[in-house]
Design an enzyme around this catalytic site. Sequence first.
Site: not given
Lengths: 166, 235
Positions: A40, A83
Site C-alpha cells: 500500500s 500510511k
Amino acid sequence: MLRGVLGKTFRLVGYTIQYGCIAHCAFEYVGGVVMCSGPSMEPTIQNSDIVFAENLSRHFYGIQRGDIVIAKSPSDPKSNICKRVIGLEGDKILTNSPSDFFKSHSYVPTGHVWLEGDNLQNSTDSRYYGPIPYGLIRGRIFFKIWPLSDFGFLRDSPNGHRFSDD
Amino acid sequence: MAQSQGWVRRYAKAFCKGFFVAVPVAVTFLDRVACVARVEGASMQPSLNPGGSQSSDVVLLNHWKVRNFEVQRGDIVSLVQQEASVEGPRATFQASKSRKQLSGFLRQAGVRTELEPAPNRKADSAVESRSPARALNKLRSPKNPEQKIIKRVIALEGDIVKTIGHKNRYVKVPRGHIWVEGDHHGHSFDSNSFGPVSLGLLHAHATHILWPPERWQKLESALPPERLPVQREEE
C-alpha cells in the site's frame, strides 16, 4: 554450591526483567526498527523494507501533513497499518474512492487524522474506513535502512494533489 | 580528602545504577500491569463519584487484563479520548446532505480551534451546543497528560444496540469496535455522541475503587438490563 546456583538464577532473572523493561520503554517512547510489509505504500516503501520509526513526535503532538505514520488498525487492534497523513483535524479532503465517478469532499473531525497509502490503487485506508482517531497513531517513520540502495530519508508523497490547498 | 572523593563517586555510581533499574521497571509496570487514576466528573454516577462534584474516586486501572483487547459487556474501562467527533468513525466519508452540513459545522469548529488557545474545550462546547446537558467524565493520570475517559462497555463488535440520542436509532457495532456509555444517561459524553470506539483506544479495565477508604470496593461488571444489546453477534 546451592547458594551459588540460586544467586546466579536470581541475577539472571533480575537482568532479564531490567533489560526487558528498558526495551519496553525504548520501543514505547523513543522508537525502533520496523519492517513494513504490503504494497500500500509503494513506491515510497516497498514490501519488506526495514525502516526507523520514532514515537516522540506522537507524544508531543508533532505529527504533520505528509508524515508517514504507523497506526493501530481501527478494525483490528492487534495489527498495525503504515500510511501517510493526508489531513489533520479540520482539513478539507477529497474522499472519492477509485470506484466513485464524482468528486466529494469532507472535513476531518476534531482529534482525528486522514490516512492514505501512496499506492492509491491498492490501499485500504481512510477512503474506506473514514478518519481515524489520533490516539491510534503509534509512531512516525522517517528513515529507511534497508535495502541499502535506498538508504536515507523517505521521499515526499507522489500524490501531492491529494493534499488540501488551504 | 581522596577518601571522601571516592565515597562520593561510589555513592553517585550506586545512585545511577539504581536509577536506571528503577525508572524503566516502574514505567513498564505502570504501562503494562496496573496504575491508579483519579476520576473527575459525574458521568459514571452512581458507580463512581456518587457524591457529585465534591468527591472524586481513585480507581485501580488494570492494563494486564486487557492486553489482548478482551473486554466483556458491562466492564468499566478507560479509553484514550477520541475528541468530540459528532459522527462515528466511519460516518464522515459517506456523504449525505445532513452529514455534509455537520462536517461543515465541524470544520468551523476546527478552524476556530486553530485560532483559540484551548482547542479541546472549544471542540467540547461545539458538541455541547448540540446537547447542552453533556458532561465529560475525565480521568487524569499523573504520568500521562493525555485525557482518558472512563465508561461502561455496553456492546461488543457485531452487536446491535438501541441508542439514546444518537442520530441513528439502532447501530451495529463494526468489527474491532465497542459501544461505551456512562452510567449517568444524559450527562455523559459517550458513544451516543461519538459513535462506536475502536478497540485500539482501549487503555485499561477499572477493577477497584481505592480511595476514599470507605468506598473501597471491587467494581462489578454489570450491564443494566435495559441496555442489553438488541441482537448479539451469532457465535
